[in-house]
Scaffold this motif. Structure first.
Motif, short mmCIF file in Angstrom:
data_model
loop_
_atom_site.label_atom_id
_atom_site.label_comp_id
_atom_site.label_asym_id
_atom_site.label_seq_id
_atom_site.Cartn_x
_atom_site.Cartn_y
_atom_site.Cartn_z
N VAL A 1 -136.29 -113.40 6.04
CA VAL A 1 -136.88 -112.81 4.61
C VAL A 1 -136.97 -111.54 4.65
N ILE A 2 -136.14 -110.56 3.56
CA ILE A 2 -136.26 -109.29 3.43
C ILE A 2 -136.78 -108.95 2.15
N GLN A 3 -137.95 -108.06 2.02
CA GLN A 3 -138.45 -107.81 0.96
C GLN A 3 -137.84 -106.44 0.64
N ARG A 4 -137.15 -106.20 -0.60
CA ARG A 4 -136.59 -105.10 -1.05
C ARG A 4 -137.60 -104.16 -1.87
N PRO A 5 -137.54 -102.93 -2.37
CA PRO A 5 -138.19 -102.15 -3.12
C PRO A 5 -138.22 -102.93 -4.48
N GLY A 6 -139.46 -102.97 -4.96
CA GLY A 6 -139.65 -103.61 -6.07
C GLY A 6 -140.40 -105.07 -6.03
N GLY A 7 -140.28 -105.47 -4.73
CA GLY A 7 -140.52 -106.77 -4.46
C GLY A 7 -139.57 -107.92 -4.19
N GLU A 8 -138.30 -107.65 -4.70
CA GLU A 8 -137.48 -108.56 -4.69
C GLU A 8 -137.26 -109.23 -3.03
N LEU A 9 -137.13 -110.67 -2.90
CA LEU A 9 -137.14 -111.30 -1.84
C LEU A 9 -135.77 -112.08 -1.57
N THR A 10 -135.21 -111.72 -0.50
CA THR A 10 -133.88 -112.30 -0.18
C THR A 10 -133.98 -112.99 1.09
N ALA A 11 -133.44 -114.24 1.48
CA ALA A 11 -133.34 -114.99 2.76
C ALA A 11 -131.95 -114.78 3.27
N VAL A 12 -131.73 -114.67 4.29
CA VAL A 12 -130.48 -114.82 5.51
C VAL A 12 -130.71 -115.83 6.34
N LEU A 13 -130.07 -116.84 6.12
CA LEU A 13 -129.95 -117.95 6.88
C LEU A 13 -128.87 -118.32 7.67
N THR A 14 -128.93 -118.82 8.77
CA THR A 14 -127.91 -119.28 9.59
C THR A 14 -128.07 -120.75 10.36
N LYS A 15 -126.76 -121.44 10.46
CA LYS A 15 -126.94 -122.66 11.27
C LYS A 15 -125.76 -122.96 11.99
N PHE A 16 -125.62 -123.86 12.97
CA PHE A 16 -124.47 -124.11 13.63
C PHE A 16 -123.52 -125.26 12.79
N LYS A 17 -122.55 -124.94 12.62
CA LYS A 17 -121.70 -126.05 11.64
C LYS A 17 -121.81 -127.61 12.00
N PRO A 18 -121.88 -127.96 13.41
CA PRO A 18 -121.99 -129.44 13.53
C PRO A 18 -123.59 -130.01 13.16
N GLN A 19 -124.32 -129.06 12.88
CA GLN A 19 -125.90 -129.62 12.36
C GLN A 19 -125.73 -130.14 10.94
N SER A 20 -126.43 -131.23 10.73
CA SER A 20 -126.34 -132.09 9.65
C SER A 20 -127.45 -131.59 8.53
N LEU A 21 -127.13 -131.33 7.24
CA LEU A 21 -128.17 -130.94 6.25
C LEU A 21 -129.00 -132.08 5.49
N THR A 22 -128.67 -133.26 6.32
CA THR A 22 -129.68 -134.37 6.02
C THR A 22 -129.95 -134.96 7.14
N THR A 23 -131.70 -134.95 7.28
CA THR A 23 -132.15 -135.32 8.41
C THR A 23 -133.47 -136.31 7.99
N ASP A 24 -134.05 -136.89 9.09
CA ASP A 24 -135.14 -137.65 8.86
C ASP A 24 -136.41 -136.96 9.22
N GLY A 25 -137.63 -137.75 8.98
CA GLY A 25 -138.94 -136.89 9.37
C GLY A 25 -138.99 -136.36 10.51
N ASN A 26 -138.07 -136.61 11.52
CA ASN A 26 -138.23 -136.13 12.84
C ASN A 26 -137.22 -134.99 12.91
N GLY A 27 -136.52 -134.62 11.92
CA GLY A 27 -135.30 -133.68 11.91
C GLY A 27 -134.23 -134.06 12.79
N LEU A 28 -133.89 -135.40 12.94
CA LEU A 28 -132.72 -135.66 13.31
C LEU A 28 -131.81 -136.20 12.20
N PRO A 29 -130.33 -135.98 12.68
CA PRO A 29 -129.53 -136.33 11.56
C PRO A 29 -129.51 -137.76 10.93
N LEU A 30 -129.18 -138.07 9.80
CA LEU A 30 -128.99 -139.11 9.32
C LEU A 30 -127.66 -139.62 8.93
#
Length: 218
Positions: A189-218
């Motif tokens: 998370v990058i704080q720019r002059p004036g207070g603007e906040l930007t997030a740069v995120l990365t993931k590995f493509k095989p990782q699922s963006l749907t997970t259960d309460g333990n973080g495991l793929p559904l």
């Protein structure tokens, strides 16, 4: 079993560097060097793999400063974070913070606009396949002239540094799934002059963006 340790290092960017694309280890990284009271932290962001496992990245701009207030109030340095919704930890799927603030434009309510806005703010939208250079170009550009940097991930086992600065759940069966958990995702998370906040995120493509309460793929 989730990550053994998780938190955020807060401080001023000293410099940004790229590994030699012809000479690197198991992963290809961009590296941020963050000044903190204990010394300079090396923060390694995975953007490519020699094994051919594709990496993706995403930018989320205009983060809601109210949702980030507790983290912004932290002193410079390393801070352990509990893997809970109230600690300041990140979760790409569950964090309201990572949906952005949507700006301050007032519009007449329209169902189509509302539907489109929800899609654009969805954690499943906006992922770009990394060629290494495109991800690092974006990160370097956003870091230019920044006031403060917040890097989430796991601490190095020796020395000052942070790794696992990526999505830490949704892995398919294999050598990394045992580290999956919710509310322990890495990111910058990058704080720019004036207070603007930007997030740069990365993931590995095989990782699922749907997970259960333990973080495991559904």
């Amino acid at each position: 079993m989730p990550l053994a340790s998780y938190g955020v290092v807060v401080g001023r960017l000293v410099r940004f560097a790229r590994e030699d694309p012809d000479d690197f280890g198991s992963w290809y990284h961009g590296k941020m060097y963050i000044a903190a009271p204990a010394g300079e932290y090396e923060c390694a962001v995975d953007v490519s793999t020699p094994s051919g496992v594709p990496v993706q990245y995403r930018e989320v701009r205009n983060l809601n400063p109210q949702l980030f207030a507790s983290t912004a109030a932290l002193n410079d340095g390393w801070h352990l974070l509990a893997s809970t919704p109230t600690s300041g930890a990140l979760d790409y799927i569950r964090s309201p913070l990572l949906r952005g603030s949507g700006g301050c434009v007032t519009v007449v309510y329209d169902p189509l606009f509302a539907w489109l806005n929800e899609i654009l703010k969805s954690p499943r939208f906006g992922w770009i396949d990394s060629t290494a250079d495109n991800a690092l170009n974006l990160l370097e550009q956003r870091l230019l002239g920044c006031e403060r940097v917040y890097v989430f991930g796991a601490p190095y086992s020796t020395g000052l540094g942070v790794h696992d600065i990526h999505y830490n759940q949704g892995d398919p069966p294999g050598p990394f799934q045992h580290l999956d958990g919710i509310w322990q995702d890495g990111g910058t998370v990058i704080q720019r002059p004036g207070g603007e906040l930007t997030a740069v995120l990365t993931k590995f493509k095989p990782q699922s963006l749907t997970t259960d309460g333990n973080g495991l793929p559904l």
